[in-house]
Design an enzyme around this catalytic site. Structure first.
Site, PDB file in Angstrom:
ATOM      1  N   GLY A 212       0.830  -1.206   0.000  1.00  0.00           N
ATOM      2  CA  GLY A 212       0.000   0.000   0.000  1.00  0.00           C
ATOM      3  C   GLY A 212       0.858   1.248   0.000  1.00  0.00           C
ATOM      4  O   GLY A 212       2.063   1.178  -0.248  1.00  0.00           O
ATOM      5  N   ASN A 213       0.242   2.372   0.265  1.00  0.00           N
ATOM      6  CA  ASN A 213       1.003   3.626   0.325  1.00  0.00           C
ATOM      7  C   ASN A 213       0.364   4.552   1.356  1.00  0.00           C
ATOM      8  O   ASN A 213      -0.666   4.223   1.938  1.00  0.00           O
ATOM      9  CB  ASN A 213       1.090   4.284  -1.058  1.00  0.00           C
ATOM     10  CG  ASN A 213      -0.279   4.582  -1.618  1.00  0.00           C
ATOM     11  OD1 ASN A 213      -0.997   5.410  -1.087  1.00  0.00           O
ATOM     12  ND2 ASN A 213      -0.671   3.883  -2.669  1.00  0.00           N
ATOM     13  N   ARG A 214       0.973   5.705   1.567  1.00  0.00           N
ATOM     14  CA  ARG A 214       0.581   6.562   2.692  1.00  0.00           C
ATOM     15  C   ARG A 214      -0.517   7.573   2.349  1.00  0.00           C
ATOM     16  O   ARG A 214      -0.822   8.440   3.162  1.00  0.00           O
ATOM     17  CB  ARG A 214       1.819   7.318   3.206  1.00  0.00           C
ATOM     18  CG  ARG A 214       2.800   6.388   3.896  1.00  0.00           C
ATOM     19  CD  ARG A 214       4.030   7.125   4.334  1.00  0.00           C
ATOM     20  NE  ARG A 214       3.725   8.278   5.161  1.00  0.00           N
ATOM     21  CZ  ARG A 214       4.630   9.191   5.515  1.00  0.00           C
ATOM     22  NH1 ARG A 214       5.872   9.080   5.098  1.00  0.00           N
ATOM     23  NH2 ARG A 214       4.287  10.206   6.274  1.00  0.00           N
ATOM     24  N   SER A 215      -1.108   7.464   1.179  1.00  0.00           N
ATOM     25  CA  SER A 215      -2.141   8.448   0.825  1.00  0.00           C
ATOM     26  C   SER A 215      -3.313   8.398   1.813  1.00  0.00           C
ATOM     27  O   SER A 215      -3.838   7.324   2.113  1.00  0.00           O
ATOM     28  CB  SER A 215      -2.653   8.153  -0.589  1.00  0.00           C
ATOM     29  OG  SER A 215      -3.788   8.932  -0.843  1.00  0.00           O
TER      30      SER A 215
END
Ligand code: CTP
Length: 407
Positions: A212-215
């Site tokens: 995933g990512n930090r958005s």
């Protein structure tokens, strides 16, 4: 007495059941340093007592023009306010404002106010849709008053439909936007259909793990919210986000993976005037999904091979019908080969979109933050620097540029 030194806000409260939510609006405003004078109508006090508003604001609460007469509050409060917010604004209050009446402290205050005025309506759907209310809303809007689109959902009792007060967090975000913008919020997207993607995709590895990512999705949600408040019909394709309230008057569809986001965005893009790709789409996904949780084994960590996800923005640009605008985002850190702006210029040319919004990301910047800064780069060569401000302000600047270029 409050010692706040931030912007002076008049918070009007009209007599509807949603008046209890004004306490949350008030708390959020005072906690962020605003000096708030609450001006309820007499009927609002049937729902929330003056003591509650006085305790939360640290300011006296009056409803009529004959209290504190030497201070001429009906003139002074309006003159000194930097923004006036009415939450909830009932059908009756809007009718009185549209008529220019000044029969209590709130209407008198709003008649003397020269600052931006935001009305957050709350009423039953029938009242919101009645031609009398529609006419009053149109008249108030034509005078520059920002009448927010109400949310849809559960109303008093078992009824559902448009007429719910927007979430307190949204009302405060819009009030801050009006303080930041020098001008009122234009209704320049009426009749336009826009699609906004937001949040970060998650690419599953096994039933419990993902890439995933930090958005947080905050920027995309702000884009959707501001577009709806500028009159657009908005679809928000939302991947994973922080715990965010669904924007009022926006249709939300959920997508988990890049592949699901792609299907949803491409389907919704048909017939849209504008598509904004604010989602942080994973470029890669594990090339196989393990049916069972991957266990530790004696032979060391597993090797994960990745497959490339489709570039949705590139696909949108390739498929777009004549007249549709496509807006991309570029979250950059800069490196040895160039700064954020250099990378953004290359990305705009590579992606072929009409506008590219570039921002610097990294520790303490953009991700998970309420504020943002950056640049808007246009295919026509225009480059606009966006100073530090709320994500709603950045969203509003993006819609300014979009509206100026729509056929
Ligand atoms: N994007 C997309 N599909 C992808 C990856 C990104 O539609 N598979 C969109 C994003 O929503 C954003 C824009 O493309 O609007 C730029 O995303 P970014 O990750 O910065 O671009 P990349 O093409 O992945 O380039 P980089 O090599 O810098 O990661």
């Amino acid at each position: 007495m409050s010692t706040a030194t931030g912007p002076r806000v008049v918070l009007g409260v009209a007599g509807g059941i949603a008046a209890y939510k004004a306490c949350e609006v008030l708390r959020r405003l005072t906690e962020s340093g605003h000096l708030v004078r609450v001006v309820p109508t007499e009927s609002a006090l049937n729902f929330v007592g003056a003591a509650t508003f006085e305790a939360l604001s640290g300011q006296p609460v009056r409803t009529g023009v004959f209290a504190d007469v030497p201070e001429v509050p009906h003139v002074r409060l309006g003159q000194q306010a930097e923004v006036a917010v009415v939450a909830p604004a009932t059908a009756d209050l809007m009718a009185r404002l549209a008529q220019g009446r000044a029969d209590d402290l709130l209407t008198a205050t709003l008649l003397t106010a020269r600052c931006p005025v935001l009305l957050a309506p709350a009423m039953h759907t029938e009242m919101w849709e009645h031609p009398a209310t529609r006419d009053n809303v149109a008249l108030l809007r034509s005078r520059g008053v920002v009448v927010a689109e109400p949310a849809s959902g559960r109303l008093t009792g078992a009824d559902t439909g448009p007429g719910r007060l927007p979430e307190p967090s949204e009302i405060v975000e819009l009030a801050r936007l009006l303080l930041e913008r020098a001008d009122a919020l234009p209704r320049d997207l009426v009749g336009r259909r826009v699609v906004v993607s937001a949040g970060g995709t998650r690419e599953p590895l096994d039933p419990v793990r993902f890439l995933g990512n930090r958005s947080s999705g905050r920027q995309g949600y702000a884009l959707a919210r501001v577009a709806a408040q500028r009159g657009a019909e908005v679809v928000l394709v939302s991947a994973h986000t922080a715990d965010l309230a669904a924007p009022a008057a926006v249709r939300v569809c959920r997508a988990g993976t890049a592949d699901q986001l792609r299907s949803a965005v491409l389907a919704e893009a048909e017939g849209a005037d504008v598509v904004v790709m604010a989602a942080a789409v994973a470029d890669f996904r594990p090339d196989s999904l393990s049916e069972h949780k991957i266990k530790k084994s004696g032979s060391g960590p597993p090797t994960v091979t990745l497959a490339t996800n489709p570039d949705i923005l590139a696909e949108l640009v390739r498929l777009r019908p004549v007249g549709q605008m496509v807006v991309g985002f570029a979250a950059e850190t800069g490196d040895d080969t160039g700064g954020v702006l250099d990378h953004a210029r290359v990305k705009l040319a590579r992606k072929g979109c009409d506008l590219l919004v570039a921002n610097a990301v990294g520790e303490g910047m953009a991700f998970e933050q309420p504020d943002n800064a950056g640049w808007i780069l246009a295919a026509d060569g225009t480059e606009i620097e966006l100073p530090h401000g709320s994500k709603a302000l950045l969203a509003s600047r993006v819609w300014d540029e979009v509206a100026a270029r729509l056929p």
